[in-house]
Design a protein around this motif. Structure first.
Motif, short mmCIF file in Angstrom:
data_model
loop_
_atom_site.label_atom_id
_atom_site.label_comp_id
_atom_site.label_asym_id
_atom_site.label_seq_id
_atom_site.Cartn_x
_atom_site.Cartn_y
_atom_site.Cartn_z
N LYS A 231 5.47 28.72 66.05
CA LYS A 231 5.95 29.73 64.99
C LYS A 231 4.85 29.68 64.08
N GLU A 232 4.26 28.50 63.60
CA GLU A 232 3.17 28.40 62.72
C GLU A 232 1.86 28.86 63.29
N ARG A 235 1.95 32.75 62.98
CA ARG A 235 1.61 32.99 61.58
C ARG A 235 0.11 32.92 61.14
N LYS A 236 -0.70 31.76 61.66
CA LYS A 236 -1.98 31.52 61.52
C LYS A 236 -2.68 32.83 62.28
N ASP A 239 -2.60 35.90 60.52
CA ASP A 239 -3.47 35.87 59.35
C ASP A 239 -4.91 36.22 59.35
N HIS A 261 9.32 33.63 64.16
CA HIS A 261 8.21 34.17 63.20
C HIS A 261 8.53 35.63 62.93
N CYS A 262 8.48 36.30 64.02
CA CYS A 262 8.61 37.64 63.88
C CYS A 262 9.91 38.14 63.38
N ALA A 265 9.54 37.43 59.57
CA ALA A 265 8.19 38.05 58.88
C ALA A 265 8.71 39.72 59.11
#
Length: 334
Positions: A231-232, A235-236, A239, A261-262, A265
């Protein structure tokens, strides 16, 4: 095919080092007066021959243990939970037990675990992958018990190899994603200590490059990611490279974290971003979007590895290369 093997003995070490068995024993126990030069010579021979001192005393030393040593890299990754289930279910049928060590994807830790386990004379040993330190390889080559390497197949196995062709699996997944028309690729979870994932990643990268595409794969973690890491990690990754339209994960556990995460977000899958995992875990097929992945036979890998050990012990003809294959699950995330 059955390969009769002879365990390296204290006498073998003594003869190779040109000293008495008592001298070797003193060096290994760390007591008695032995010159530094002799200690060094004995130590070099011990490492080269893969000798492990027997910790069992007296009559127990000649008895066959009903324990099978098993090294796995992680219990966080659900893949190895299923592998262990297959191993234990097969062994328990005939009164054998698995003694488990966790290597955390660290070859030196694996070496220490194997040295410790082998000193108690297990009936057999099951280890992950085909990559080991030279000392570990020497120990495993010079034991007279069945040795099964799982997950990564090799024609050059120490004894028996059970699993799947990780390179072929990576190729299958890469070609599937390419067939969907994606052009900007990323990867979460590639880590050089996870040798199976690294083999797949190398082939995925090769296939993408062969078709004129690159893959963005920064090293985001010190170890292969779990659910939170997936998940993290996504995201990273986004980014750093927001224009990606397809992401590979090293395993399904991480990929399900990517799906979450999707969802959080507001990223539409697969319209805005396609995701691909590996393993075919049940959790991935019960997400809001069924995960696109490669299904592997984890339970059967463990069961077959344990059965191979038992067959060797009982003198039953045993294949030394067992390819259990894999299957593409097209899913809904790509």
């Amino acid at each position: 095919m059955t390969k009769p093997k002879k365990r390296t003995t204290l006498r073998d070490v003594a003869e190779a080092a040109g000293v008495s068995e008592m001298t070797v024993s003193r060096v290994l126990r760390g007591n008695g007066v032995v010159s530094r030069r002799t200690q060094d010579r004995v130590g070099q021979v011990v490492e080269k021959m893969g000798y492990v001192q027997n910790q069992l005393a007296g009559s127990l030393a000649t008895s066959r243990s009903n324990q099978v040593a098993v090294i796995i890299p992680s219990m966080v990754n659900n893949v190895f939970t299923e592998v262990m289930s297959g191993i234990t279910s097969e062994l328990e049928k005939v009164g054998y037990n698995a003694v488990v060590g966790i290597s955390d994807y660290d070859l030196k830790k694996e070496e220490a675990l194997i040295y410790s386990m082998m000193s108690w004379r297990p009936a057999g040993i099951i280890v992950p992958n085909i990559y080991h330190t030279e000392s570990t390889r020497n120990i495993l080559r010079n034991t007279n018990i069945p040795v099964v390497e799982i997950m990564n197949l090799s024609r050059d196995a120490i004894d028996i190899s059970v699993g799947l062709d990780q390179t072929a699996a990576g190729r299958k997944l890469a070609l599937h994603m390419l067939s969907k028309g994606y052009k900007s690729f990323g990867c979460v979870g590639w880590n050089e200590e996870d040798f199976s994932a690294a083999a797949r990643f190398s082939e995925i990268k090769r296939q993408l490059n062969a078709h004129g595409f690159e893959i963005f794969a920064p090293k985001l973690f010190d170890s292969p990611p779990n659910f939170t890491g997936g998940k993290e990690g996504l995201r990273k990754l986004l980014d750093m490279a927001p224009d990606l339209d397809a992401v590979f994960f090293s395993n399904d556990t991480a990929a399900t974290g990517g799906i979450v995460h999707c969802l959080e977000a507001g990223i539409s899958v697969p319209d805005e971003l396609a995701l691909a995992g590996f393993s075919g875990l049940e959790m991935g097929q019960n997400m809001p979007w069924k995960l696109t992945t490669i299904s592997t036979k984890r339970y059967d890998t463990g069961r077959t590895a344990a059965r191979s050990v038992l067959n060797r012990l009982w003198g039953v003809e045993t294949e030394d290369y067992v390819d259990l294959g894999f299957e593409l699950i097209e899913g809904e995330t790509a």
